[in-house]
Every structure is written in structure tokens, then in C-alpha cells.
Design a protein around this motif. Structure first.
Motif, PDB file in Angstrom:
ATOM      1  N   PRO A   1      -4.472   0.932 -11.153  1.00  0.00           N
ATOM      2  CA  PRO A   1      -3.599  -0.241 -10.999  1.00  0.00           C
ATOM      3  C   PRO A   1      -2.252  -0.082 -11.708  1.00  0.00           C
ATOM      4  N   ARG A   2      -2.224   0.537 -12.888  1.00  0.00           N
ATOM      5  CA  ARG A   2      -0.962   0.715 -13.603  1.00  0.00           C
ATOM      6  C   ARG A   2      -0.078   1.759 -12.907  1.00  0.00           C
ATOM      7  N   GLU A   3      -0.695   2.816 -12.425  1.00  0.00           N
ATOM      8  CA  GLU A   3       0.064   3.822 -11.691  1.00  0.00           C
ATOM      9  C   GLU A   3       0.643   3.233 -10.405  1.00  0.00           C
ATOM     10  N   LEU A   4      -0.158   2.408  -9.753  1.00  0.00           N
ATOM     11  CA  LEU A   4       0.292   1.770  -8.520  1.00  0.00           C
ATOM     12  C   LEU A   4       1.472   0.843  -8.793  1.00  0.00           C
TER      13      LEU A   4
ATOM     14  N   ALA B   1       0.831  -1.202   0.000  1.00  0.00           N
ATOM     15  CA  ALA B   1       0.000   0.000   0.000  1.00  0.00           C
ATOM     16  C   ALA B   1       0.868   1.255   0.000  1.00  0.00           C
ATOM     17  N   ILE B   2       0.368   2.300  -0.664  1.00  0.00           N
ATOM     18  CA  ILE B   2       1.061   3.589  -0.712  1.00  0.00           C
ATOM     19  C   ILE B   2       0.133   4.651  -0.154  1.00  0.00           C
TER      20      ILE B   2
ATOM     21  N   LEU C   1       9.743  12.464  -9.611  1.00  0.00           N
ATOM     22  CA  LEU C   1       9.933  11.346 -10.521  1.00  0.00           C
ATOM     23  C   LEU C   1      10.786  11.863 -11.678  1.00  0.00           C
ATOM     24  N   MET C   2      12.015  11.393 -11.755  1.00  0.00           N
ATOM     25  CA  MET C   2      12.968  11.927 -12.719  1.00  0.00           C
ATOM     26  C   MET C   2      13.195  10.958 -13.872  1.00  0.00           C
TER      27      MET C   2
ATOM     28  N   LEU D   1       4.589   3.017  -9.420  1.00  0.00           N
ATOM     29  CA  LEU D   1       5.098   3.688  -8.227  1.00  0.00           C
ATOM     30  C   LEU D   1       5.676   2.687  -7.236  1.00  0.00           C
ATOM     31  N   ARG D   2       5.062   1.524  -7.099  1.00  0.00           N
ATOM     32  CA  ARG D   2       5.619   0.485  -6.223  1.00  0.00           C
ATOM     33  C   ARG D   2       7.022   0.092  -6.666  1.00  0.00           C
ATOM     34  N   THR D   3       7.192  -0.087  -7.966  1.00  0.00           N
ATOM     35  CA  THR D   3       8.491  -0.498  -8.492  1.00  0.00           C
ATOM     36  C   THR D   3       9.556   0.541  -8.197  1.00  0.00           C
TER      37      THR D   3
END
Length: 227
Positions: free
Chosen positions: A157-160, A145-146, A213-214, A163-165
Motif C-alpha cells: 500500500p505504501r509503495e502504491l 490501478a498500476i 525514479l530519480m 508510485l501513484r503520486t
């Protein structure tokens, strides 16, 4: 404090249950080892006060089976056995502390509260080790969880997945190819450049969070705290 008291001496059990209840503890009292183990499994308490000499299963057997079954409740042993060997056996079986009989009730209460403090500190340390905090974000590694400002972050789901990665490797670049594989698993029909759209959306959602996010040309993407 929810306390499981396992003591087969009826007079001692009644005295302890009454005295500890007066000190603000909710006490479940049992006299049999097997019944105590079943109760412990069904309703794990905050702490267990366990006598060594019990019918059914003795205290050491109860403790050994509880620990083998994954029960990690702090345990204070009560023992009339005064030898060092008996105390060592109890500690090696998984006890957290012991108190020889006869004992003072004030000392019993103090030791129980010390056990709970140590248990709470250990739980806090574990939780901290399982969480990554960056800016206003908190990533719970165990659950995935974020959170943003302690509220679940609004992510597709794709954004999650993206970001998890990146949060799993803070400050390190993740290749665009690797992100594509994780964000669009098994979806070969999706254009490779689609990952850039997801990156753009996540970057917008990170505005004002203290996290950047770079894009690193030729290397991929990374997250880093804003300075």
C-alpha cells in the motif's frame, strides 16, 4: 450485438426482429414506452432502435428520460414524421441517428453498425485519456490501478501510494515532504527518513521497466522514461 427494438406496430416489430436476428443480432422487442425504458435501465443493450410514436411514453419522452438517467446507449430513431423539426427534436433529445419510414433493412443494419463503431471509438478514446503509459507501466487514473506488462503490479500500500503520486505528475518533481504526507498519512510517529526506504523499494521494482525514479537534491523525486 444486443439490440433493444421499441416499435408498437406488431407487423413491423415482428419483421424487424426476425430480419435483424438473421443478421446476427440478439433482439429484445417491446411495444410500450414505459416497458422499454424499464428494460433499457435493467439490461442496457449495445444499441436501441426507437420508434417515436409509442403508447405509455412516446419515443422522445423515453429518450429524454434515458439520457437524463445517465444511459448513453447509441440510439437510432425510426420515424414516420418526415419534417425537419421532428428530426431536430429527436437529435436534440439525445438520438445519435434517425431513419425515416419506410426504410431498407440493409441501410438499417449499416447505420446500427456505424453507431456501434463510433461508440466503440469514443470508449477507446476515453480509456486512453484516462490512462498514462510510461515504459512498461500503465497507470489507470480513474481506478488508481498500476499495471506492469498488463498485469497488476506487485506493490505494498505504501509503495502504491508513492508510485501513484509520482505517476500523476510524470516528469515533475514531487517534494519529499508531500510524498511523506501521502505515503504515511496521519502517522506522525513514523520517522521522516522512512520515505527514503519506500523510494528505494519502488526503485528496485522499477528495474527493467523502462521507467526511472530519480532523486533531485533539494526538490524531491520524479519519474521519467529511461532513454
Amino acid at each position: 450485438m444486443q439490440l433493444l427494438l421499441v416499435e408498437d406496430d406488431a407487423t413491423m416489430q415482428a419483421t424487424l426482429q426476425r430480419s435483424l436476428a438473421r443478421r446476427g443480432m440478439a433482439v429484445t422487442a417491446l411495444a410500450d414506452g414505459r416497458a422499454a425504458l424499464a428494460e433499457w435501465r435493467a439490461h442496457p443493450p449495445d444499441a436501441v432502435v426507437l420508434d417515436l410514436t409509442l403508447p405509455g411514453l412516446d419515443g422522445l419522452q423515453v429518450l429524454q428520460q434515458a439520457r437524463a438517467g445517465g444511459l448513453r446507449t447509441p440510439v437510432l430513431l425510426l420515424t414516420a414524421r418526415g419534417t425537419v423539426g421532428d428530426r431536430v427534436l429527436g437529435l436534440n433529445a439525445g438520438a445519435d441517428d434517425y431513419l425515416p419510414k419506410p426504410f431498407d433493412l440493409d441501410e438499417l443494419e449499416a447505420r446500427l453498425r456505424a453507431l456501434l463503431r463510433r461508440s466503440g471509438d469514443a470508449a477507446d478514446d476515453k480509456q486512453a485519456s484516462n490512462a498514462l503509459v510510461m515504459g512498461a507501466l500503465r497507470y489507470e487514473k480513474e481506478s488508481g490501478a498500476i499495471y506492469l506488462h498488463d498485469a497488476p503490479m506487485d506493490l505494498t500500500p505504501r509503495e502504491l501510494a508513492l508510485l501513484r503520486t509520482l505517476l500523476a505528475q510524470p516528469g515533475r518533481a514531487v517534494a519529499k515532504e508531500r510524498l511523506y504526507e501521502l505515503v504515511f498519512p496521519g502517522q506522525s510517529e513514523v520517522q521522516y527518513e522512512a520515505i527514503e526506504v519506500v523510494v528505494y523499494r519502488v526503485r528496485k521494482k522499477l528495474a527493467g521497466t523502462g521507467v526511472a525514479l530519480m532523486t533531485l537534491r533539494g526538490l524531491g523525486y520524479l519519474l521519467k522514461p529511461e532513454t
